[in-house]
Design an enzyme around this catalytic site. Structure first.
Site, PDB file in Angstrom:
ATOM      1  N   SER A  67       1.193  -0.898  -0.107  1.00 33.66           N
ATOM      2  CA  SER A  67      -0.128  -0.072   0.164  1.00 33.66           C
ATOM      3  C   SER A  67       0.748   1.381   0.448  1.00 33.66           C
ATOM      4  O   SER A  67       1.565   1.733   0.830  1.00 33.66           O
ATOM      5  CB  SER A  67      -0.668   0.147   0.943  1.00 33.66           C
ATOM      6  OG  SER A  67      -1.533   1.358   0.676  1.00 33.66           O
TER       7      SER A  67
ATOM      8  N   ASP B 195      -4.528   3.713  -2.878  1.00 36.90           N
ATOM      9  CA  ASP B 195      -6.037   3.988  -2.670  1.00 36.90           C
ATOM     10  C   ASP B 195      -6.524   4.786  -3.648  1.00 36.90           C
ATOM     11  O   ASP B 195      -5.990   5.776  -2.949  1.00 36.90           O
ATOM     12  CB  ASP B 195      -6.563   3.615  -1.127  1.00 36.90           C
ATOM     13  CG  ASP B 195      -6.224   2.100  -0.435  1.00 36.90           C
ATOM     14  OD1 ASP B 195      -6.767   1.332  -1.321  1.00 36.90           O
ATOM     15  OD2 ASP B 195      -6.018   1.908   0.134  1.00 36.90           O
TER      16      ASP B 195
ATOM     17  N   ASP C 261      -6.988  -7.116   2.076  1.00 36.94           N
ATOM     18  CA  ASP C 261      -6.034  -5.598   2.528  1.00 36.94           C
ATOM     19  C   ASP C 261      -6.846  -5.610   3.797  1.00 36.94           C
ATOM     20  O   ASP C 261      -7.719  -5.337   3.983  1.00 36.94           O
ATOM     21  CB  ASP C 261      -6.254  -4.867   1.335  1.00 36.94           C
ATOM     22  CG  ASP C 261      -6.353  -3.546   1.786  1.00 36.94           C
ATOM     23  OD1 ASP C 261      -5.537  -3.097   2.818  1.00 36.94           O
ATOM     24  OD2 ASP C 261      -6.371  -2.355   1.245  1.00 36.94           O
ATOM     25  N   GLY C 262      -5.612  -5.428   4.594  1.00 36.12           N
ATOM     26  CA  GLY C 262      -6.097  -4.585   6.153  1.00 36.12           C
ATOM     27  C   GLY C 262      -5.430  -5.569   6.970  1.00 36.12           C
ATOM     28  O   GLY C 262      -6.016  -6.502   7.255  1.00 36.12           O
TER      29      GLY C 262
END
Length: 223
Positions: free
Chosen positions: A8, A35, A177-178
């Protein structure tokens, strides 16, 4: 064969991404995960499509672009030339017809098309488009901000998607994702994930190369 890693861009300064991307590529990173947030679909606001178009000219890593926006169609005409994956959110559409039309439009741009589901969205909400997409992005945090803690409910979604892929001969990749780090990555891979997105864990690591390598796991599916 190990999974792919997509880092990211959120924890890094935008102007430093060209040089950072070269370092990450040398350490075995496969994609840059970008993002785009519009301040409406989610509270935060990040890059404009024009900024990513400029970035794409300066880096060597493929862009894995994740649209957290309302009206994602307006972004596609700008970004389709620069994205390796371009992912839209299920929750950004009012109905199934609108979603399918968007995905088909994207496919017609010769894109690798992704669909993302937020933390509280069930896999069965996207069953009817799994034959269209190239990628399913499972959020393991609430969409909209970096640095959140991993929610293990996402693992069950990966298992479900992996089983659906096998049962229906679908071809999509599964991305998560996360909050991914070295303590939870293996359970995601063994559940069936193909691409791991990580941001803060790698950005804040004392040894970036070791952090990246800790996210690459040889698959040993348990489900």
């Amino acid at each position: 064969m190990p999974n792919k890693v997509s880092i990211s861009t959120l924890p890094f300064k935008f102007e430093e991404l060209p040089s950072i991307s070269m370092v990450l590529k040398n350490y075995g990173v496969d994609f840059l995960h970008c993002d785009i947030m519009d301040g409406n679909f989610v509270e935060n606001k990040t890059y404009t499509p024009q900024m990513l178009a400029e970035l794409a000219e300066k880096i060597k890593l493929p862009l894995d672009i994740h649209l957290m926006v309302n009206n994602p169609i307006q972004y596609i005409d700008i970004l389709h030339k620069y994205a390796y994956f371009l992912t839209i959110h299920y929750e950004a559409f009012k109905d199934e017809t609108e979603l399918k039309n968007a995905l088909i439009y994207m496919k017609n741009q010769n894109l690798k098309v992704g669909i993302s589901i937020d933390l509280n969205t069930d896999v069965n909400e996207i069953n009817t488009v799994l034959d269209i997409v190239d990628l399913v992005l499972v959020m393991s945090v609430k969409a909209g901000a970096g640095g959140q803690n991993f929610n293990s409910c996402a693992v069950n979604k990966i298992i479900e998607l992996s089983n659906l892929r096998k049962e229906n001969n679908h071809k999509y990749l599964i991305e998560i994702d996360g909050g991914i780090n070295n303590t939870n990555v293996e359970q995601c891979i063994n559940a069936g994930a193909d691409i791991i997105v990580s941001g803060s864990y790698v950005a804040n690591a004392n040894n970036t190369e070791l952090a990246v390598q800790s996210l690459k796991i040889n698959k040993n599916h348990k489900y």
